[in-house]
Design a protein around this motif. Structure first.
Motif, PDB file in Angstrom:
ATOM      1  N   PHE A   3     -17.542 -21.570 -50.683  1.00 28.63           N
ATOM      2  CA  PHE A   3     -16.853 -22.571 -49.849  1.00 28.63           C
ATOM      3  C   PHE A   3     -17.527 -22.694 -48.488  1.00 28.63           C
ATOM      4  O   PHE A   3     -17.766 -23.803 -47.984  1.00 28.63           O
ATOM      5  N   LEU A   4     -17.855 -21.549 -47.893  1.00 27.24           N
ATOM      6  CA  LEU A   4     -18.485 -21.546 -46.575  1.00 27.24           C
ATOM      7  C   LEU A   4     -19.837 -22.236 -46.607  1.00 27.24           C
ATOM      8  O   LEU A   4     -20.148 -23.087 -45.763  1.00 27.24           O
ATOM      9  N   GLY A  31     -16.403  -2.508 -44.727  1.00 29.98           N
ATOM     10  CA  GLY A  31     -17.573  -3.065 -45.398  1.00 29.98           C
ATOM     11  C   GLY A  31     -17.232  -3.673 -46.743  1.00 29.98           C
ATOM     12  O   GLY A  31     -17.720  -4.759 -47.097  1.00 29.98           O
ATOM     13  N   VAL A  32     -16.389  -3.006 -47.510  1.00 24.99           N
ATOM     14  CA  VAL A  32     -15.976  -3.521 -48.814  1.00 24.99           C
ATOM     15  C   VAL A  32     -15.158  -4.800 -48.645  1.00 24.99           C
ATOM     16  O   VAL A  32     -15.287  -5.755 -49.431  1.00 24.99           O
ATOM     17  N   ALA A  33     -14.308  -4.833 -47.618  1.00 25.14           N
ATOM     18  CA  ALA A  33     -13.530  -6.044 -47.357  1.00 25.14           C
ATOM     19  C   ALA A  33     -14.460  -7.228 -47.075  1.00 25.14           C
ATOM     20  O   ALA A  33     -14.212  -8.355 -47.530  1.00 25.14           O
ATOM     21  N   GLY A  34     -15.532  -6.972 -46.317  1.00 22.55           N
ATOM     22  CA  GLY A  34     -16.503  -8.029 -46.062  1.00 22.55           C
ATOM     23  C   GLY A  34     -17.192  -8.497 -47.330  1.00 22.55           C
ATOM     24  O   GLY A  34     -17.415  -9.700 -47.521  1.00 22.55           O
ATOM     25  N   LEU A  35     -17.530  -7.565 -48.211  1.00 16.69           N
ATOM     26  CA  LEU A  35     -18.165  -7.914 -49.479  1.00 16.69           C
ATOM     27  C   LEU A  35     -17.232  -8.782 -50.319  1.00 16.69           C
ATOM     28  O   LEU A  35     -17.655  -9.791 -50.910  1.00 16.69           O
ATOM     29  N   ALA A  36     -15.959  -8.404 -50.368  1.00 17.90           N
ATOM     30  CA  ALA A  36     -14.993  -9.204 -51.123  1.00 17.90           C
ATOM     31  C   ALA A  36     -14.876 -10.606 -50.534  1.00 17.90           C
ATOM     32  O   ALA A  36     -14.799 -11.609 -51.260  1.00 17.90           O
ATOM     33  N   GLY A  37     -14.852 -10.679 -49.207  1.00 18.72           N
ATOM     34  CA  GLY A  37     -14.775 -11.984 -48.564  1.00 18.72           C
ATOM     35  C   GLY A  37     -15.985 -12.849 -48.871  1.00 18.72           C
ATOM     36  O   GLY A  37     -15.853 -14.064 -49.100  1.00 18.72           O
ATOM     37  N   ALA A  38     -17.182 -12.237 -48.881  1.00 21.72           N
ATOM     38  CA  ALA A  38     -18.399 -12.994 -49.188  1.00 21.72           C
ATOM     39  C   ALA A  38     -18.374 -13.516 -50.621  1.00 21.72           C
ATOM     40  O   ALA A  38     -18.790 -14.649 -50.890  1.00 21.72           O
ATOM     41  N   ALA A  39     -17.885 -12.689 -51.543  1.00 20.10           N
ATOM     42  CA  ALA A  39     -17.823 -13.106 -52.948  1.00 20.10           C
ATOM     43  C   ALA A  39     -16.810 -14.224 -53.169  1.00 20.10           C
ATOM     44  O   ALA A  39     -17.052 -15.161 -53.938  1.00 20.10           O
ATOM     45  N   LEU A  40     -15.675 -14.129 -52.474  1.00 21.69           N
ATOM     46  CA  LEU A  40     -14.598 -15.097 -52.692  1.00 21.69           C
ATOM     47  C   LEU A  40     -14.804 -16.397 -51.926  1.00 21.69           C
ATOM     48  O   LEU A  40     -14.566 -17.488 -52.460  1.00 21.69           O
ATOM     49  N   ASP A  66     -27.324 -22.345 -53.453  1.00 26.28           N
ATOM     50  CA  ASP A  66     -28.108 -21.267 -54.057  1.00 26.28           C
ATOM     51  C   ASP A  66     -28.278 -20.064 -53.141  1.00 26.28           C
ATOM     52  O   ASP A  66     -28.894 -19.067 -53.539  1.00 26.28           O
ATOM     53  N   SER A  67     -27.740 -20.129 -51.925  1.00 24.05           N
ATOM     54  CA  SER A  67     -27.791 -18.973 -51.020  1.00 24.05           C
ATOM     55  C   SER A  67     -26.727 -17.935 -51.366  1.00 24.05           C
ATOM     56  O   SER A  67     -26.778 -16.807 -50.853  1.00 24.05           O
ATOM     57  N   GLN A  68     -25.770 -18.269 -52.226  1.00 18.44           N
ATOM     58  CA  GLN A  68     -24.647 -17.382 -52.502  1.00 18.44           C
ATOM     59  C   GLN A  68     -25.083 -16.030 -53.054  1.00 18.44           C
ATOM     60  O   GLN A  68     -24.557 -14.984 -52.664  1.00 18.44           O
ATOM     61  N   GLY A  69     -26.036 -16.017 -53.965  1.00 20.78           N
ATOM     62  CA  GLY A  69     -26.497 -14.751 -54.522  1.00 20.78           C
ATOM     63  C   GLY A  69     -27.061 -13.827 -53.463  1.00 20.78           C
ATOM     64  O   GLY A  69     -26.769 -12.618 -53.448  1.00 20.78           O
ATOM     65  N   TYR A  70     -27.862 -14.373 -52.563  1.00 17.57           N
ATOM     66  CA  TYR A  70     -28.411 -13.578 -51.466  1.00 17.57           C
ATOM     67  C   TYR A  70     -27.296 -13.084 -50.538  1.00 17.57           C
ATOM     68  O   TYR A  70     -27.361 -11.963 -50.028  1.00 17.57           O
ATOM     69  N   LEU A  71     -26.294 -13.938 -50.331  1.00 15.55           N
ATOM     70  CA  LEU A  71     -25.200 -13.569 -49.442  1.00 15.55           C
ATOM     71  C   LEU A  71     -24.436 -12.365 -49.979  1.00 15.55           C
ATOM     72  O   LEU A  71     -24.169 -11.402 -49.251  1.00 15.55           O
ATOM     73  N   VAL A  72     -24.100 -12.386 -51.258  1.00 14.95           N
ATOM     74  CA  VAL A  72     -23.361 -11.269 -51.861  1.00 14.95           C
ATOM     75  C   VAL A  72     -24.213 -10.005 -51.857  1.00 14.95           C
ATOM     76  O   VAL A  72     -23.721  -8.910 -51.554  1.00 14.95           O
TER      77      VAL A  72
END
Length: 433
Positions: free
Chosen positions: A334-335, A321-330, A346-352
């Motif tokens: 780009f995605l 789960g933490v690995a996924g969170l790091a991937g979403a932040a990094l 502006d979807s990035q905040g919701y994604l993290v």
């Protein structure tokens, strides 16, 4: 089939797979197949939603994301005899008997899916104001009888630790969905035509899953095994877990069902797109845990109810789960920019925020498996009922202050509230409810 959990020693005798295969190797093989399945589904899913998002923008993408959320809620409502409840039994049976069980579970699920489709369709007609969103949702709902019943065959293959057939069926269905979406958008078709891609996916997957069972037992034999008196015990067994599983699906999507009618289409599209990606990650959690359950988790949780004896499993799930969170932040920016378009930045905040809550959901997979393996449907219902109430309360109270971030916050608080309930109601695993 008396509902009582089977001791680990008995399960080892009843299920020949547990005696002849190394649990770690079996789990690894399952993980490889299911991980490959999820990689393919994520890639093809991103292509589909990327095409839709770039063509329609946040507002149009939000309509499709809402339709998928309602579809997933309907699939949850049709869970009369789910894999979570049946899989421990399938693991204890030999191939022929397990195939007969799966065939009768298919019948039970078909009945449940028809009722669920009708009920949710009525909700869609009454509750959804936007005509385009309503039409898209109703088309997607029509796929429920083509999806949920056939998961009984997926559960059979998972219990045999053989995931090739369901993975290929799912992948082929996803390719069909992508093809229809691409052609429909290229032709400038209406949104409702694009929604038919989900029907094409369901038809292809159902056909291939059905064909896969011919290698186990001839279809005439399986059809002969489908009888109301035989299906009734599985219905009575599965319905005991239904309330908890219904509530779990509602819990995961209550945010979009609530927020869709309270946000403008553009803002909701930004939020729903991010949470659609989060939901894909949540499905990864369930699949990864499912790959471990038949191999060793069912046996492990029956042998010991102490959390400290399972710290490695919990740590592994939390680490994923933490690995996924790091991937979403990094990689999230780009995605969102290159797949969905610059309008979705502006979807990035919701994604993290959603991926942060997903860390708890990964850990919760162990709790879910422990409850079902130890045959405690009442506890499952209470857990998800409390989680849903807490999540909805968070949405109502927090939305005026934090906006749509109330969704991920409700997800996290609801999961933790469910854990509190489980901790308060712990008891020896051998006691039935």
């Amino acid at each position: 089939m008396n509902g009582a959990p089977v001791p680990a020693s008995t399960a080892a005798i009843a299920n020949p797979l547990s005696r002849v295969e190394d649990p770690a190797g079996t789990a690894l093989r399952n993980l490889i197949w299911l991980s490959g399945d999820k990689v393919v589904s994520v890639v093809l899913g991103l292509l589909v939603y990327g095409l839709i998002a770039r063509h329609y923008g946040p507002g149009g993408a939000g309509q499709f994301s809402y339709g998928v959320a309602v579809l997933q809620a309907a699939l949850g409502l049709s869970l009369v005899c789910s894999s979570a409840a049946v899989l421990p039994r399938l693991c204890q049976l030999r191939d022929g008997a397990a195939a007969s069980l799966a065939a009768n579970v298919f019948v039970v699920r078909m009945v449940g899916s028809l009722f669920a489709t009708a009920a949710v369709a009525i909700y869609a007609v009454v509750a959804i104001d936007d005509p385009t969103r309503r039409t898209i949702t109703l088309i997607m709902l029509s796929t429920v009888p083509l999806l949920e019943p056939f998961h009984a065959f997926t559960a059979y293959w998972l219990s045999r630790n053989q995931n090739r057939a369901p993975v290929l069926a799912r992948g082929s269905g996803l390719l069909a969905r992508l093809a229809v979406v691409a052609v429909a958008l290229w032709a400038g078709a209406s949104p409702w035509v694009v929604a038919l891609a989900w029907v094409a996916e369901a038809l292809v997957a159902a056909t291939l899953q059905t064909a896969s069972m011919r290698d186990v037992r001839p279809w005439r034999s399986l059809l002969g095994a489908m009888r109301a008196p035989r299906a009734a015990p599985y219905f009575r067994f599965g319905i005991r877990f239904a309330a908890g599983l219904w509530l779990s699906h509602l819990f995961l999507r209550i945010d979009r069902l609530w927020l869709a009618e309270r946000m403008d289409p553009h803002a909701f599209g930004l939020y729903a797109t991010a949470m659609q990606l989060v939901e894909v990650w949540l499905q990864c959690a369930a699949l990864l845990a499912g790959s471990m359950a038949p191999a060793f988790l069912y046996r492990a949780v029956r042998q010991s109810a102490h959390v400290r004896d399972h710290w490695r499993t919990l740590a592994s799930l939390a680490g994923l789960g933490v690995a996924g969170l790091a991937g979403a932040a990094l990689f999230g920016p780009f995605l969102l920019k290159h797949v969905f378009g610059a309008a979705f930045a502006d979807s990035q905040g919701y994604l993290v925020a959603g991926f942060a809550a997903a860390v708890l959901f990964f850990v919760d997979q162990f709790v879910q498996i422990a409850i079902t393996a130890n045959n405690r449907p009442g506890l499952l219902a209470i857990k998800w009922g409390v989680a849903s109430v807490v999540s909805f309360g968070t949405l109502v109270l927090a939305m005026p202050h934090v906006g749509a971030y109330a969704g991920p916050l409700g997800l996290a608080l609801g999961l933790m509230a469910g854990w509190v309930v489980v901790a308060l109601r712990r008891r020896p695993a051998a006691t039935d409810e």
